[in-house]
Write an enzyme that holds these catalytic residues in place. Structure first.
Site, PDB file in Angstrom:
ATOM      1  N   HIS A 135      -5.378  -3.383  -2.849  1.00  0.00           N
ATOM      2  CA  HIS A 135      -4.904  -2.548  -3.961  1.00  0.00           C
ATOM      3  C   HIS A 135      -4.702  -3.338  -5.252  1.00  0.00           C
ATOM      4  O   HIS A 135      -4.080  -2.843  -6.187  1.00  0.00           O
ATOM      5  CB  HIS A 135      -3.596  -1.855  -3.566  1.00  0.00           C
ATOM      6  CG  HIS A 135      -3.745  -0.992  -2.363  1.00  0.00           C
ATOM      7  ND1 HIS A 135      -4.327   0.256  -2.417  1.00  0.00           N
ATOM      8  CD2 HIS A 135      -3.443  -1.218  -1.060  1.00  0.00           C
ATOM      9  CE1 HIS A 135      -4.344   0.779  -1.187  1.00  0.00           C
ATOM     10  NE2 HIS A 135      -3.821  -0.096  -0.354  1.00  0.00           N
TER      11      HIS A 135
ATOM     12  N   SER B 216       0.795  -1.221   0.000  1.00  0.00           N
ATOM     13  CA  SER B 216       0.000   0.000   0.000  1.00  0.00           C
ATOM     14  C   SER B 216       0.831   1.275   0.000  1.00  0.00           C
ATOM     15  O   SER B 216       0.313   2.340  -0.327  1.00  0.00           O
ATOM     16  CB  SER B 216      -0.954   0.001   1.191  1.00  0.00           C
ATOM     17  OG  SER B 216      -0.233  -0.127   2.395  1.00  0.00           O
TER      18      SER B 216
ATOM     19  N   LYS C  97     -12.130   0.738  -1.849  1.00  0.00           N
ATOM     20  CA  LYS C  97     -11.111   1.315  -2.741  1.00  0.00           C
ATOM     21  C   LYS C  97     -11.628   1.253  -4.181  1.00  0.00           C
ATOM     22  O   LYS C  97     -12.396   2.112  -4.574  1.00  0.00           O
ATOM     23  CB  LYS C  97      -9.775   0.630  -2.502  1.00  0.00           C
ATOM     24  CG  LYS C  97      -9.227   1.094  -1.146  1.00  0.00           C
ATOM     25  CD  LYS C  97      -7.952   0.494  -0.700  1.00  0.00           C
ATOM     26  CE  LYS C  97      -7.517   1.157   0.601  1.00  0.00           C
ATOM     27  NZ  LYS C  97      -7.087   0.231   1.629  1.00  0.00           N
TER      28      LYS C  97
HETATM   29  C1  LIG Z   1      -7.076   0.077   3.063  1.00  0.00           C
HETATM   30  C2  LIG Z   1      -6.518  -1.227   3.421  1.00  0.00           C
HETATM   31  C3  LIG Z   1      -7.147  -2.054   4.343  1.00  0.00           C
HETATM   32  C4  LIG Z   1      -8.336  -1.600   5.145  1.00  0.00           C
HETATM   33  O1  LIG Z   1      -9.463  -1.449   4.394  1.00  0.00           O
HETATM   34  P1  LIG Z   1     -10.693  -0.531   4.891  1.00  0.00           P
HETATM   35  O2  LIG Z   1     -11.847  -1.097   4.198  1.00  0.00           O
HETATM   36  O3  LIG Z   1     -10.367   0.866   4.487  1.00  0.00           O
HETATM   37  O4  LIG Z   1     -10.771  -0.672   6.386  1.00  0.00           O
HETATM   38  C5  LIG Z   1      -6.631  -3.315   4.549  1.00  0.00           C
HETATM   39  N1  LIG Z   1      -5.522  -3.731   3.903  1.00  0.00           N
HETATM   40  C6  LIG Z   1      -4.847  -2.942   3.043  1.00  0.00           C
HETATM   41  C7  LIG Z   1      -3.624  -3.445   2.358  1.00  0.00           C
HETATM   42  C8  LIG Z   1      -5.321  -1.651   2.784  1.00  0.00           C
HETATM   43  O5  LIG Z   1      -4.651  -0.867   1.951  1.00  0.00           O
END
Ligand SMILES: *Cc1c(COP(=O)(O)O)cnc(C)c1O
Length: 400
Positions: free
Chosen positions: A217, A189, A248
């Site tokens: 991602h 990330s 996302k």
């Molecule tokens: C954003 C993210 C999460 C958490 O997701 P949310 O739905 O925003 O709580 C978990 N793992 C990774 C790698 C992330 O980038």
């Protein structure tokens, strides 16, 4: 402030001081409202129109008419909340439908959803593992994975970032009959680089470890049809648990894990976030459900994201920026110090490019950066303009 509160907050004093300082300098960039979504991946922030280079909406699905309409229909049908937790009276048909949609999309037997991705990692890892078990985690894994590992009480073994030899040594030194889970981000990330899934899958097979992949991602980003890292490497089904977020690429909120029926059934009766925390609101479940269908119906978005990513990374590299080993829509632009990262951000904002800085301790000192992202919503000429702005900013701040 009362002294007991002051005493409690003492460890955070340097951080408060840093933010105060940044606010005085006009270099505090966090928590800024995005006032309006404009066309072609642009937004209005502080009254100013800017290209959005800090978005997680990789396929540009946020505010998609079909997805908005699905959310509205769900509100009309069910209202804005549920009657409780999934396990008791909180389940609606849209929740079951969403889980089926996710399983179909990911080519797995079934799936379970939770109220966020963060909570998904916490509850899944801590439900699966306990004291006598072992968990192996890449050093740059997301905070929610780290927290889940710690919460589980299992032996927590980190391995060097993407270092499969180090992971193998760790696995070798573990009792053969112990339960083992290897958990990794598919795309990291902060750095945007991709885990070596082929080798990882071999190691998990050889050492009898369960493999869990966080696709926050990579969903909609990797693979010809956006199914993620297994499709990207042509290795369907090697992961036992495919975790992902609905916040996302999927423009909603929530988290999921997809996999074998038995494992998911177990989570449905054991995982505390499923049993003790409210079900997803119907509008968010319906939006997420529709978004997976839009990805399949509009494959040109994935092509566009891939082209935009190539243009953005190669353009920044041609300027002389260090972008680490990124191959995806997350593009670190290394600035090398907190000061330069903040000045660079300020310059970018003044020139209509909305990016955000990531500084230590979130990244190691010396690797302070802009964490830029590119999406399918951007047009090539707009990306070219953003590269020009960053190029000029890099020269002005002494990064280049
Ligand atoms: C954003 C993210 C999460 C958490 O997701 P949310 O739905 O925003 O709580 C978990 N793992 C990774 C790698 C992330 O980038």
């Amino acid at each position: 402030m009362s002294t007991k509160i002051e005493k409690l907050l003492q460890p955070a004093a340097p951080l408060f001081e840093l933010w105060e300082h940044a606010k005085e300098n006009g270099t505090y960039f966090y928590n800024q409202p995005i006032q309006e979504f404009l066309k072609d991946g642009k937004v209005r922030v502080n009254g100013k129109e800017m290209g959005m280079y800090a978005s997680y909406s990789y396929l540009g699905l946020l505010d998609h008419p079909r997805i908005n309409a699905a959310a509205r229909r769900a509100i009309e049908e069910y209202g804005t909340g549920t009657h409780g937790v999934r396990f008791l009276a909180g389940t609606l048909p849209i929740h079951d439908e969403l889980e089926q949609t996710i399983a179909d999309f990911k080519h797995t037997e079934t799936a379970i959803t939770y109220s966020s991705g963060y909570v998904t990692n916490l509850t899944v890892i801590s439900s699966l593992l306990g004291r006598r078990d072992y968990v192996f985690s890449d050093k740059l894994n997301h905070a929610s994975i780290v927290d889940g590992c710690q919460m589980s009480g299992a032996e927590f073994k980190r391995f060097q970032h993407r270092d499969m030899e180090h992971l193998e040594r760790r696995l070798e030194n573990t009792p053969a009959d112990a339960n083992k889970l290897v958990v990794v981000d598919a795309v990291f990330s902060m750095d945007g680089d991709i885990i070596d899934l082929p080798r990882l899958a071999e190691l998990c097979e050889e050492y009898d470890a369960i493999l869990m992949i966080d696709e926050a991602h990579s969903l909609g980003v990797l693979g010809e049809t956006g199914r993620g890292i297994e499709e990207y490497f042509g290795l369907d089904g090697v992961a036992d648990l495919n975790m992902g977020t609905l916040s996302k690429t999927i423009p909603s909120v929530g988290g999921y894990v997809a996999g074998k029926q038995k494992l998911i059934d177990f989570l449905r009766i054991i995982s505390r976030a499923y049993i003790f925390s409210a079900a997803l609101p119907p509008a968010q479940a319906a939006a997420a459900n529709e978004a997976f269908k839009v990805i399949l119906d509009e494959p040109e978005r994935i092509e566009k994201l891939t082209a935009n990513t190539e243009q953005f990374i190669s353009g920044l590299q041609a300027c002389g920026f260090d972008t680490l080993d990124t191959e995806t829509a997350i593009v670190p632009v290394i600035c090398s110090s907190i000061e330069k990262a903040l000045l660079m951000t300020k310059y970018a904002h003044e020139n209509g490019v909305f990016v955000l800085p990531v500084i230590s301790p979130a990244v190691p000192p010396g690797l302070e950066r802009l964490r830029a992202t590119v999406t399918a919503a951007h047009e090539p000429d707009e990306i070219a303009r953003a590269i020009e702005v960053l190029h000029a900013g890099g020269k002005k701040t002494g990064i280049l």
